[in-house]
Scaffold this motif. Sequence first.
Motif, PDB file in Angstrom:
ATOM      1  N   LYS A  67     -24.238  -0.360  14.693  1.00  0.00           N
ATOM      2  CA  LYS A  67     -23.384   0.545  14.596  1.00  0.00           C
ATOM      3  C   LYS A  67     -23.566   2.296  15.635  1.00  0.00           C
ATOM      4  O   LYS A  67     -22.534   2.321  15.788  1.00  0.00           O
ATOM      5  N   SER A  68     -24.225   2.539  16.128  1.00  0.00           N
ATOM      6  CA  SER A  68     -24.940   3.586  16.699  1.00  0.00           C
ATOM      7  C   SER A  68     -24.418   3.287  17.770  1.00  0.00           C
ATOM      8  O   SER A  68     -23.665   4.175  18.686  1.00  0.00           O
ATOM      9  N   GLY A  69     -24.577   1.846  18.606  1.00  0.00           N
ATOM     10  CA  GLY A  69     -23.688   1.343  20.051  1.00  0.00           C
ATOM     11  C   GLY A  69     -22.628   1.613  19.746  1.00  0.00           C
ATOM     12  O   GLY A  69     -21.378   1.750  21.166  1.00  0.00           O
ATOM     13  N   TYR A  70     -21.880   1.099  18.383  1.00  0.00           N
ATOM     14  CA  TYR A  70     -20.579   1.407  18.820  1.00  0.00           C
ATOM     15  C   TYR A  70     -19.632   2.741  19.164  1.00  0.00           C
ATOM     16  O   TYR A  70     -19.041   2.799  19.460  1.00  0.00           O
ATOM     17  N   ASP A  71     -20.740   3.496  17.756  1.00  0.00           N
ATOM     18  CA  ASP A  71     -20.091   4.599  17.937  1.00  0.00           C
ATOM     19  C   ASP A  71     -20.294   5.601  18.967  1.00  0.00           C
ATOM     20  O   ASP A  71     -19.296   6.147  19.569  1.00  0.00           O
ATOM     21  N   SER A  72     -21.617   5.158  19.903  1.00  0.00           N
ATOM     22  CA  SER A  72     -21.405   6.020  21.354  1.00  0.00           C
ATOM     23  C   SER A  72     -20.879   4.888  22.664  1.00  0.00           C
ATOM     24  O   SER A  72     -20.850   5.896  23.294  1.00  0.00           O
TER      25      SER A  72
END
Length: 182
Positions: A67-72
């Motif tokens: 999720k962090s990679g997706y969001d950023s």
Amino acid sequence: MAMATALLILLLATPAAVLAVDYTVGDTSGWTQGVDYTTWVSGKTFSVGDVLVFVYGGNHKVDEVNKSGYDSCSTSNPIQSFSDGNTRINLTTSGVKYFTCPTAGHCSSGMKLAVTVTGTPNTPSGTPPTTPSGTPPSGSNTPSTNTSPPPPPPSNNGAGNTNNLMFVTISVALGVMFAFMG
């Protein structure tokens, strides 16, 4: 008798196997820039056993990220990376799955996808999931009464007509079973 039992087991196991759906990401546009993947996902139900098919040209790739990679839009630590132009990702577990294109600027311009995968296989086209009482589960988009027509079946995007496959499988199994019994 053993042959009839084996065919009955095959017959009972077959419907679960044919319920999986192949979803071509972005439909006819494929995995490319300029597609609104949030809109593409809306209205679709992804289930364990389904397959995401990413079709793309050489200047794109597919990274599965957290999720962090997706969001950023960071692909510095992908879970999986693909670059074959025709990537098939089997949805084997429930939860949210995140995908981005790692080519510079593509994710930030919208080339990213988040899908929520349910833990149960898709139901046959046009058949809403039900609880043991026969009513749709809470939170279902299916009306609780039969006063309106059912929604159109979801597109299977090339997965084939599972109802026809199931019918053929049942017909063959029954034909063979009756041939051995009769």
